[in-house]
Design an enzyme around this catalytic site. Structure first.
Site, PDB file in Angstrom:
ATOM      1  N   THR A 224      -0.685   0.821   6.464  1.00  0.00           N
ATOM      2  CA  THR A 224      -0.409  -0.234   5.489  1.00  0.00           C
ATOM      3  C   THR A 224      -0.279  -1.543   6.237  1.00  0.00           C
ATOM      4  OG1 THR A 224       1.185  -1.104   3.903  1.00  0.00           O
ATOM      5  CG2 THR A 224       2.064   0.362   5.597  1.00  0.00           C
ATOM      6  N   GLY A 225      -1.034  -2.525   5.822  1.00  0.00           N
ATOM      7  CA  GLY A 225      -0.940  -3.790   6.531  1.00  0.00           C
ATOM      8  C   GLY A 225      -2.071  -4.702   6.136  1.00  0.00           C
TER       9      GLY A 225
ATOM     10  N   THR B 146       0.891  -1.157   0.000  1.00  0.00           N
ATOM     11  CA  THR B 146       0.000   0.000   0.000  1.00  0.00           C
ATOM     12  C   THR B 146       0.925   1.200   0.000  1.00  0.00           C
ATOM     13  OG1 THR B 146      -1.734  -1.093   1.276  1.00  0.00           O
ATOM     14  CG2 THR B 146      -1.683   1.288   1.403  1.00  0.00           C
TER      15      THR B 146
ATOM     16  N   GLY C  70      -5.330  -5.536   5.872  1.00  0.00           N
ATOM     17  CA  GLY C  70      -6.445  -4.598   5.941  1.00  0.00           C
ATOM     18  C   GLY C  70      -7.585  -5.001   6.847  1.00  0.00           C
TER      19      GLY C  70
ATOM     20  N   ASP D 293      -8.664  -1.877   4.032  1.00  0.00           N
ATOM     21  CA  ASP D 293      -8.774  -0.683   4.879  1.00  0.00           C
ATOM     22  C   ASP D 293      -8.430   0.622   4.165  1.00  0.00           C
ATOM     23  OD1 ASP D 293      -6.048  -1.694   4.771  1.00  0.00           O
ATOM     24  OD2 ASP D 293      -5.556  -0.176   6.256  1.00  0.00           O
TER      25      ASP D 293
END
Lengths: 321, 321
Positions: B237-238, B186, B240, B217
């Site tokens: 960022t991860g 992301t 979601g 997300d």
């Protein structure tokens, strides 16, 4: 060891807006009261029998989705293109699991699909045809979009667009409040079960005349719906854009957690102060981990009902009710 | 009256994951460092010239969307159906205005469209073809989905699906980290302008092999993006689904507001403690109203860069950098 089961409780809403006794016939008022009582009782029965709060909120919302009175499921408002597109979400406060669907056109009970997204998929949010494909893979029978259509809602759209092909309504198809319901119709439920787990859910058809695949707050975890056993469960109804920008449901729970204030105070700070200052209309229902039920709305009325931990049923429509 | 202009600052990320020096060639590392510096500099130029933080975060993110290195815009990951579907969001902290798009397939720079949803529509979130119709009405030239396609990402999908039609990559098309980038790629930016207004934005292609119209997300206000001048701006960022369930971006800002702790401490509580306990990987970048820059991530690395209020450029990839 003592029995640690707690007495369950449940609260529901059927939308907020300019709901005033003087603008409503006795028949229409009675119809709403009856349906709200039926909805909250359906959820409470699940809880009383030891069922989960997730199953309870689904049971309550299905009653309202299946009723033409509310802007969710059958009887939802029309988009600009004269179709119905539905959004729903569910969250469970014990493990912060959540599920949501947006823009579905063929799912009779979107709240049930949101729960299946939570329980059967690794995802939180599925959209449109993708959500319907997931539903089919999980044994759902899709319905034609016309299942959701009602003359009352089609008239609302056509009046808004200045069209004159408006059909006559029967006595039970009242067309009051259409302006407010453009933005503010939604249904929701929050429950706490005998295990002390809070669940919240919300379902809607969105705004009359919506375009561009507009998504409101109802399927957004943190905006229209949030549940956390350590603070509260919330379901909102109102002008969705404001609920998203203010992250209403999560903000109320965050104020309970971090400010140490009561749920009623937290909800009033967000709905009566913050949201009102931003210019956003609407309201919320909620439950805290002790099963205390709260309402907060900055509109003249909100369709709402509850069965508290003593088993007492309340049904209310107006501010003073 | 004293000049109340403040020195601006900006921070960006290009995704978090298993980013380790020993798994990266010098050439690949240099390419990332160069592109991160170009991105953060593009946004800083806007700020230095008196532009808004919203325009700055858009300028930074467009550089990363146009680069094949990141999972956003060109070079985004493929869905199960071998198409690219993009999500993005923007929020402005002075008035809590926000815009987001989800599931768009024909918009070269989704972050720009998200900003136009904020500025030109009454809505916060537009989905799929509806968002593209809105773009066309506002003068966007739509691109063919193949514009976004890269051999590297197609290989990632096909490897994941056990297919063997994988093409050879050139030296610059490294295919490391594909497993982590399934979930964690992301891009995002947070800036504060000379007026003291914070803006945050996030853009992504989501997960490799995603199905069912899955939304993460990144386009969710409160989950992947939040900005409030009174507390902070955040881009995440991860994984979601965890960011949505924990309402990560809003929760960090809420902890700053209601607990009175620093932004670094608030971000660490959410990313290092809460999210890690839930099993969610990822990270955030953020800025507080004084222009202090923070990072917090629970992965081995995060592509990130900043230009602080003294004008000092920093570019980092690994935990110890």
């Amino acid at each position: 060891m003592a029995d640690t089961k707690m007495a369950p409780a449940i609260v529901i809403h059927g939308g907020a807006g300019v709901i005033l006794k003087e603008r409503m016939t006795d028949e229409v008022e009675a119809a709403y009261r009856k349906m709200l009582a039926a909805s909250v009782t359906a959820g409470y029965e699940v809880l009383k029998n030891g069922g989960s709060s997730t199953d309870a909120v689904i049971a309550s919302i299905i009653v309202m989705e299946d009723s033409e009175l509310f802007n969710a499921g059958k009887g939802a408002v029309f988009t600009h293109e004269e179709t119905v597109e539905l959004d729903a979400s569910v969250m469970r406060g014990s493990d912060l699991q959540a599920g949501a669907v947006g823009g579905v056109k063929k799912i009779r009970n979107p709240v049930k699909l949101a729960a299946d997204v939570m329980n059967l998929s690794p995802h939180v949010m599925l959209m449109g045809e993708g959500a319907e494909f997931f539903a089919k893979e999980n044994g759902y029978e899709l319905v034609d979009n016309s299942y959701f259509h009602t003359k009352r809602r089609l008239n609302q759209l056509r009046k808004l667009l200045g069209k004159d092909e408006v059909s006559a309504l029967s006595e039970t198809e009242h067309d009051d409040y259409e302006i407010d319901e453009n933005k503010l119709g939604t249904v929701g439920a929050v429950a706490i079960d005998q295990e002390g787990t809070i669940a919240a859910a919300t379902s809607t058809g969105g705004m009359t005349n919506k375009r561009f695949g507009r998504i409101g707050d109802s399927p957004i975890i943190g905006a229209g719906t949030y549940a956390d056993n350590s603070s509260c469960g919330i379901s909102g109804t109102g002008h969705g854009e404001f609920f998203m920008r203010a992250a209403v449901a999560h903000d109320i729970c965050a104020r309970v957690s971090y400010k140490g204030i009561s749920l009623q105070q937290a909800a009033d700070e967000v709905i009566q102060d913050k949201l009102a200052e931003m210019g956003g209309d609407g309201g919320v229902i909620g439950l805290d981990p002790e099963g205390n039920i709260i309402y907060s709305f900055n509109t003249p009325g909100m369709y709402r009902a509850a069965i508290d931990r003593e088993g007492k049923l309340t049904v209310m429509l107006f501010k003073e009710d």
